[in-house]
Motif scaffolding. Structure first.
Motif, PDB file in Angstrom:
ATOM      1  N   ALA A 222     -14.694   4.184  -6.229  1.00 40.13           N
ATOM      2  CA  ALA A 222     -12.919   4.065  -5.863  1.00 40.13           C
ATOM      3  C   ALA A 222     -12.198   4.585  -4.541  1.00 40.13           C
ATOM      4  CB  ALA A 222     -12.814   4.933  -6.461  1.00 40.13           C
ATOM      5  N   VAL A 223     -11.525   3.307  -4.285  1.00 37.52           N
ATOM      6  CA  VAL A 223     -10.736   3.627  -3.258  1.00 37.52           C
ATOM      7  C   VAL A 223      -9.458   3.870  -2.798  1.00 37.52           C
ATOM      8  CG1 VAL A 223     -10.022   2.235  -0.799  1.00 37.52           C
ATOM      9  CG2 VAL A 223     -12.338   1.656  -1.995  1.00 37.52           C
ATOM     10  N   HIS A 224      -9.354   5.349  -2.517  1.00 35.14           N
ATOM     11  CA  HIS A 224      -8.144   5.193  -2.660  1.00 35.14           C
ATOM     12  C   HIS A 224      -7.280   5.950  -2.109  1.00 35.14           C
ATOM     13  CE1 HIS A 224      -7.514   5.565  -7.262  1.00 35.14           C
ATOM     14  NE2 HIS A 224      -8.766   5.883  -7.145  1.00 35.14           N
ATOM     15  N   PRO A 225      -5.870   5.300  -1.098  1.00 32.29           N
ATOM     16  CA  PRO A 225      -5.170   6.200   0.114  1.00 32.29           C
ATOM     17  C   PRO A 225      -4.738   7.485  -0.438  1.00 32.29           C
ATOM     18  CG  PRO A 225      -4.015   4.864  -1.355  1.00 32.29           C
ATOM     19  CD  PRO A 225      -5.259   4.921  -1.915  1.00 32.29           C
ATOM     20  N   ILE A 226      -4.940   7.628   0.629  1.00 34.21           N
ATOM     21  CA  ILE A 226      -5.155   9.450   1.134  1.00 34.21           C
ATOM     22  C   ILE A 226      -3.198   9.251   2.536  1.00 34.21           C
ATOM     23  CG2 ILE A 226      -5.268  11.611   2.095  1.00 34.21           C
ATOM     24  CD1 ILE A 226      -8.298  11.012   1.839  1.00 34.21           C
TER      25      ILE A 226
ATOM     26  N   MET B 151       1.861  -8.957  -7.137  1.00 38.37           N
ATOM     27  CA  MET B 151       1.844  -8.939  -8.653  1.00 38.37           C
ATOM     28  C   MET B 151       3.400  -7.800  -9.048  1.00 38.37           C
ATOM     29  SD  MET B 151      -0.196 -10.991  -9.779  1.00 38.37           S
ATOM     30  CE  MET B 151       0.065 -10.394 -11.965  1.00 38.37           C
ATOM     31  N   ARG B 152       4.317  -7.216  -8.164  1.00 38.58           N
ATOM     32  CA  ARG B 152       5.326  -6.304  -8.152  1.00 38.58           C
ATOM     33  C   ARG B 152       4.555  -5.188  -8.761  1.00 38.58           C
ATOM     34  NH1 ARG B 152       8.042 -11.726  -8.654  1.00 38.58           N
ATOM     35  NH2 ARG B 152       9.476 -11.838  -7.199  1.00 38.58           N
ATOM     36  N   LEU B 153       3.447  -4.534  -8.567  1.00 39.83           N
ATOM     37  CA  LEU B 153       2.828  -3.546  -9.270  1.00 39.83           C
ATOM     38  C   LEU B 153       3.659  -2.642  -8.657  1.00 39.83           C
ATOM     39  CD1 LEU B 153      -1.041  -4.989 -10.369  1.00 39.83           C
ATOM     40  CD2 LEU B 153       1.242  -4.502 -11.517  1.00 39.83           C
ATOM     41  N   GLY B 154       4.236  -1.836  -7.432  1.00 37.82           N
ATOM     42  CA  GLY B 154       4.843  -0.801  -6.770  1.00 37.82           C
ATOM     43  C   GLY B 154       3.325  -0.544  -6.242  1.00 37.82           C
ATOM     44  N   GLU B 155       3.758   0.778  -5.254  1.00 38.46           N
ATOM     45  CA  GLU B 155       2.535   1.260  -4.521  1.00 38.46           C
ATOM     46  C   GLU B 155       1.287   1.271  -5.049  1.00 38.46           C
ATOM     47  OE1 GLU B 155       2.207   4.597  -1.579  1.00 38.46           O
ATOM     48  OE2 GLU B 155       4.502   4.630  -2.184  1.00 38.46           O
ATOM     49  N   LEU B 156       0.307   1.032  -3.965  1.00 44.20           N
ATOM     50  CA  LEU B 156      -1.310   1.049  -4.453  1.00 44.20           C
ATOM     51  C   LEU B 156      -1.346   2.722  -4.691  1.00 44.20           C
ATOM     52  CD1 LEU B 156      -3.803  -0.774  -4.786  1.00 44.20           C
ATOM     53  CD2 LEU B 156      -4.239   0.283  -2.374  1.00 44.20           C
ATOM     54  N   GLY B 157      -2.377   2.379  -5.782  1.00 41.86           N
ATOM     55  CA  GLY B 157      -2.825   3.615  -6.446  1.00 41.86           C
ATOM     56  C   GLY B 157      -4.359   3.983  -6.110  1.00 41.86           C
ATOM     57  N   GLY B 158      -4.771   3.032  -5.992  1.00 42.67           N
ATOM     58  CA  GLY B 158      -6.256   2.959  -6.049  1.00 42.67           C
ATOM     59  C   GLY B 158      -7.141   1.658  -6.259  1.00 42.67           C
ATOM     60  N   THR B 159      -7.845   0.974  -6.361  1.00 44.94           N
ATOM     61  CA  THR B 159      -8.890   0.141  -6.067  1.00 44.94           C
ATOM     62  C   THR B 159     -10.709   0.037  -6.407  1.00 44.94           C
ATOM     63  OG1 THR B 159      -8.113  -1.292  -3.870  1.00 44.94           O
ATOM     64  CG2 THR B 159      -9.340  -2.356  -4.974  1.00 44.94           C
ATOM     65  N   VAL B 160     -10.933  -0.237  -7.303  1.00 39.27           N
ATOM     66  CA  VAL B 160     -11.939   0.248  -8.153  1.00 39.27           C
ATOM     67  C   VAL B 160     -12.367  -0.799  -8.362  1.00 39.27           C
ATOM     68  CG1 VAL B 160     -13.069   1.027 -10.212  1.00 39.27           C
ATOM     69  CG2 VAL B 160     -10.951   1.727  -9.772  1.00 39.27           C
TER      70      VAL B 160
ATOM     71  N   VAL C  52      -6.576  -5.092   0.648  1.00 37.58           N
ATOM     72  CA  VAL C  52      -6.544  -6.583   0.047  1.00 37.58           C
ATOM     73  C   VAL C  52      -6.194  -5.674  -1.691  1.00 37.58           C
ATOM     74  CG1 VAL C  52      -8.174  -7.775  -1.640  1.00 37.58           C
ATOM     75  CG2 VAL C  52      -8.789  -7.466   0.048  1.00 37.58           C
ATOM     76  N   GLY C  53      -6.007  -4.730  -1.904  1.00 39.87           N
ATOM     77  CA  GLY C  53      -6.059  -4.410  -3.176  1.00 39.87           C
ATOM     78  C   GLY C  53      -4.485  -4.003  -3.123  1.00 39.87           C
ATOM     79  N   ALA C  54      -3.640  -3.197  -1.829  1.00 45.94           N
ATOM     80  CA  ALA C  54      -1.915  -3.270  -1.985  1.00 45.94           C
ATOM     81  C   ALA C  54      -1.481  -4.198  -1.546  1.00 45.94           C
ATOM     82  CB  ALA C  54      -1.992  -2.726   0.060  1.00 45.94           C
ATOM     83  N   GLN C  55      -1.962  -5.520  -1.529  1.00 44.05           N
ATOM     84  CA  GLN C  55      -1.706  -7.330  -1.444  1.00 44.05           C
ATOM     85  C   GLN C  55      -1.699  -7.742  -2.715  1.00 44.05           C
ATOM     86  OE1 GLN C  55       0.293  -8.482   1.836  1.00 44.05           O
ATOM     87  NE2 GLN C  55      -0.521  -6.569   2.316  1.00 44.05           N
ATOM     88  N   PHE C  56      -1.981  -7.801  -3.248  1.00 44.90           N
ATOM     89  CA  PHE C  56      -2.233  -7.335  -4.861  1.00 44.90           C
ATOM     90  C   PHE C  56      -1.672  -6.922  -5.180  1.00 44.90           C
ATOM     91  CE2 PHE C  56      -4.915  -7.937  -8.014  1.00 44.90           C
ATOM     92  CZ  PHE C  56      -5.055 -10.079  -8.854  1.00 44.90           C
ATOM     93  N   ALA C  57      -1.300  -5.447  -5.196  1.00 40.81           N
ATOM     94  CA  ALA C  57      -0.042  -4.787  -5.890  1.00 40.81           C
ATOM     95  C   ALA C  57       1.345  -5.062  -5.404  1.00 40.81           C
ATOM     96  CB  ALA C  57      -0.416  -3.506  -5.566  1.00 40.81           C
ATOM     97  N   TYR C  58       0.925  -5.449  -4.125  1.00 43.71           N
ATOM     98  CA  TYR C  58       2.500  -6.308  -3.958  1.00 43.71           C
ATOM     99  C   TYR C  58       2.820  -7.205  -4.597  1.00 43.71           C
ATOM    100  CZ  TYR C  58       6.103  -7.892  -1.176  1.00 43.71           C
ATOM    101  OH  TYR C  58       6.973  -9.264  -0.444  1.00 43.71           O
TER     102      TYR C  58
END
Length: 125
Positions: free
Chosen positions: A82-86, A64-73, A56-62
């Motif tokens: 905190a949820v962060h991609p590795i 909103m044109r925020l770039g690649e998801l850095g994480g979701t809190v 959901v965070g990645a779709q929201f970032a996309y």
């Protein structure tokens, strides 16, 4: 490297960072890899929810044109997670239950990501 080595890395992280009470690593599709948390019975549910949160965070970032998801809190009145991609297909989850301190959680993630990513890459070999 086995999952015990990943758990040892997570335990070390928890001992070093104030305010973080649990940590886990999951695959991008929500399968638990390793966990160090008080209630290990819920670790698999947390892994699944973390994958959904990351999606959901990645779709929201996309959107909103925020770039690649850095994480979701996710912040509540008793703590935050905190949820962060590795890499391409893993997720690091850190949480604290001592009140909402998002800044402390972000610092913990920045400190943990390089070490956890290296341990995960060794595990996957």
């Amino acid at each position: 490297m086995d999952t015990e080595s990943l758990c040892a890395e997570l335990r070390e992280l928890l001992s070093e960072v104030i305010g973080v009470s649990g940590a886990l690593i999951a695959t991008g599709d929500g399968m638990l890899i390793a966990a160090e948390c008080e209630d290990s019975l819920h670790a698999e549910s947390i892994a699944a929810l973390a994958a959904a949160t990351s999606g959901v965070g990645a779709q929201f970032a996309y959107l909103m044109r925020l770039g690649e998801l850095g994480g979701t809190v996710v912040q509540g009145n008793k703590g935050c997670v905190a949820v962060h991609p590795i890499g391409e297909n893993a997720i690091l989850v850190l949480y604290g239950n001592d009140g909402p301190n998002v800044a402390r959680l972000h610092l913990a993630v920045r400190q943990a990501l390089p070490r956890v990513e290296a341990a995960l890459m060794a595990y996957q070999r």
